[in-house]
Write an enzyme that holds these catalytic residues in place. Sequence first.
Site, PDB file in Angstrom:
ATOM      1  N   GLU A 123      -6.550  -7.849  -0.391  1.00 35.00           N
ATOM      2  CA  GLU A 123      -6.994  -7.919   1.004  1.00 35.00           C
ATOM      3  C   GLU A 123      -8.503  -7.685   1.012  1.00 35.00           C
ATOM      4  O   GLU A 123      -8.962  -6.611   0.629  1.00 35.00           O
ATOM      5  CB  GLU A 123      -6.299  -6.839   1.847  1.00 35.00           C
ATOM      6  CG  GLU A 123      -4.784  -6.983   1.878  1.00 35.00           C
ATOM      7  CD  GLU A 123      -4.101  -5.935   2.763  1.00 35.00           C
ATOM      8  OE1 GLU A 123      -4.801  -5.209   3.494  1.00 35.00           O
ATOM      9  OE2 GLU A 123      -2.861  -5.851   2.714  1.00 35.00           O
ATOM     10  N   GLU A 153       0.814  -1.219   0.000  1.00 33.47           N
ATOM     11  CA  GLU A 153       0.000   0.000   0.000  1.00 33.47           C
ATOM     12  C   GLU A 153       0.848   1.271   0.000  1.00 33.47           C
ATOM     13  O   GLU A 153       0.872   2.015   0.990  1.00 33.47           O
ATOM     14  CB  GLU A 153      -0.972   0.003   1.185  1.00 33.47           C
ATOM     15  CG  GLU A 153      -2.070  -1.010   1.040  1.00 33.47           C
ATOM     16  CD  GLU A 153      -3.222  -0.795   2.030  1.00 33.47           C
ATOM     17  OE1 GLU A 153      -3.057  -0.044   3.011  1.00 33.47           O
ATOM     18  OE2 GLU A 153      -4.286  -1.380   1.812  1.00 33.47           O
TER      19      GLU A 153
HETATM   20  C1  GAL Z   1      -4.348  -2.498   4.958  1.00 27.28           C
HETATM   21  C2  GAL Z   1      -2.918  -2.968   5.085  1.00 27.28           C
HETATM   22  C3  GAL Z   1      -2.804  -4.202   5.954  1.00 27.28           C
HETATM   23  C4  GAL Z   1      -3.640  -4.039   7.190  1.00 27.28           C
HETATM   24  C5  GAL Z   1      -5.064  -3.772   6.802  1.00 27.28           C
HETATM   25  C6  GAL Z   1      -6.007  -3.660   7.971  1.00 27.28           C
HETATM   26  O1  GAL Z   1      -4.396  -1.132   4.718  1.00 27.28           O
HETATM   27  O2  GAL Z   1      -2.366  -3.251   3.831  1.00 27.28           O
HETATM   28  O3  GAL Z   1      -1.457  -4.409   6.294  1.00 27.28           O
HETATM   29  O4  GAL Z   1      -3.132  -2.992   7.964  1.00 27.28           O
HETATM   30  O5  GAL Z   1      -5.122  -2.576   6.095  1.00 27.28           O
HETATM   31  O6  GAL Z   1      -7.325  -3.411   7.539  1.00 27.28           O
END
Ligand code: GAL
Length: 650
Positions: free
Chosen positions: A312, A141
């Site tokens: 994610e 990110e």
């Molecule tokens: C994203 C990040 C992850 C984790 C996640 C939590 O922004 O890439 O490492 O922090 O959020 O929701």
Amino acid sequence: MLGVCYYPEHWPEARWREDARRMRELGLRYVRIGEFAWSRLEPEPGRLDLDWLGRALDTLAAEDLRVVLGTPTATPPKWLVDRYPDVLAVDEAGRVRTFGSRRHYSFSSRRYLEESRRIVTALAERFGRHPALAGWQTDNEYGCHDTVRSYGPEDARAFRAWLERRYGTVAALNEAWGAVFWSMEVRSFDEVDLPNLTVTEPNPARVLDFYRFSSDQVAAFNRAQVDILRVLSPGRFVVHNFMGFFDQFDPYGVAADLDLASWDSYPLGFTDLMPLDDATKARYARSGHPDVAAFHHDLYRGVGRGRFWVMEQQPGPVNWAPHNPSPAPGVVRLWTWEALAHGAEVVSYFRWRQAPFAQEQMHAGLLRPDASDDVGADEARAVARELAGLELPAATPARIALVHDVEAAWIGAIQPQGAEWSVAALEFAFYSTLRALGLDVDVVPAGADLTGYAAVVVPSLPTVSDAALAALRAFPGPLVLGPRSGSKTASFGIPPELPPGRLQELMPVRVTRVESLRPGLEDAFTWEGERFAAGTWREWLEPVGDGGAAAKGRFDDGGGAVWRHREVRYLAFWPGPAFLGRFLAHIAEVAGLEVRALPPDVRLRRRGPWTFAFNHGPEPRRLEPPAGARAVLGGADLPPYGLAIWDASR
Ligand code: GAL
């Protein structure tokens, strides 16, 4: 088509086999690992310990899982920042960002670039040809936690060099920036400082160049890693996980060096943070606004030139929004199918098991901290079962393109002129309206080839590049230009011919005055016999010569509201939802597209001959299936947070 983010370094090694077995049993195929593990990969300067990661890869491989390996550059370890303090980023207030969370580096630090190359090379040499390795994720990110722009000595040095490349001479820079204003002229590039800590607003042209520069630095940092991976890890893809509602750098620029795009989908966190009214936020608190994930799927499919993953996927409550509700039953399944409907190749949940320690201990995983299955695991399993035996048809391009431009967001943020002006909100309003009409949308960058689309909407495009102008000029169908399009030159000035500047070629009008309006202040206008109100932003236009532009809707004071020239329409105001609904339905009709009156909260999406229907709301809905179609999943009655899939082939 399903995966998960896993942190073997968070758990005893004795646990890994069991985790891998349960991942496979659940129906997962891909596992992303490693992206924050630098302190374990190199515990002391120069002392690499890669063996444990090798064992983790082997353990996953033994269960036939495919691995996406993250480069660990989002988290430089303590020894590194102590040894080389010049890698640390500096915030806009001039404070050095300290060790103890993540993303504490500057993209312009030469030292950090070198250190990143070193660790990426070591990882790629060791694992680049590992049989379980499917691909690489660069860093994590880019830009998260406001980290694209840094204001330290390394940044100033790199910014000056960037300006010199862009302008050649300092006279050209002074001229382009209009630096004579307030005696802001400089005598050499060395005299240019970063645009922070000024008494009042700095020169907007200087800020825009700083934003462009900062965006280019992200792309260059990413490219340095990709170049290594291409050589040492042949045949593996390289991806990055982009963010939602994030516009501090140009994702198309970064993705030019990648094989595909991915993004991190947290619909509840985004919905809590979006500028929506309280009733809307409450309605979608447990399912997410119906267009929030879809918009980003359509955006990042374009960024990835047709290929994207959800790297994610939110599996339960997150920890980072002001409020963190639990997804309603069925919603994790809905999000997963929705991503697939929009063309995602893989949906990967974040994370496997909730960590009982550190910053994200309140963030759900598929498993609870005690390793028992949480709700997310059950819903992921349900999707895996539904997917078994299905072959999804190839994703097809949409008929409507929405032009997205990161510079539009920068310019709007640098010089909003009215507190409510937000290009992201305007784009989202266009997108959401089209989706509520049952239409599929491709989000494309300014300058993309528009051949094949039936209609094109440009919510706002202040600067118009040669490529953007050429693409718009070549498009023969209905084209909608939103307010402030063509309103700035490349160096952040008012075009000599007045806005819409270069777009006068397509829309021969000139904007003679603009105004921004506080909430509640609205002007009424009539369009196609219907009455509407416009607030937030209004413009006064006059036709240029007898070029043929005419007002097709008028404010009560006589000013033109909707301007038309041939197939081009220009909106001289901020379009509210009632007008946008009617107007975009009209545009779709002109374009020969079928508009459907969908029940509330329902959205459609086609993938080849399949039509997916999603109910994002808490009430059951009924939807007539496409004529002659066969049900692949579900039926005409959509349960709360449920879905149906129809196949119209033969
Ligand atoms: C994203 C990040 C992850 C984790 C996640 C939590 O922004 O890439 O490492 O922090 O959020 O929701």
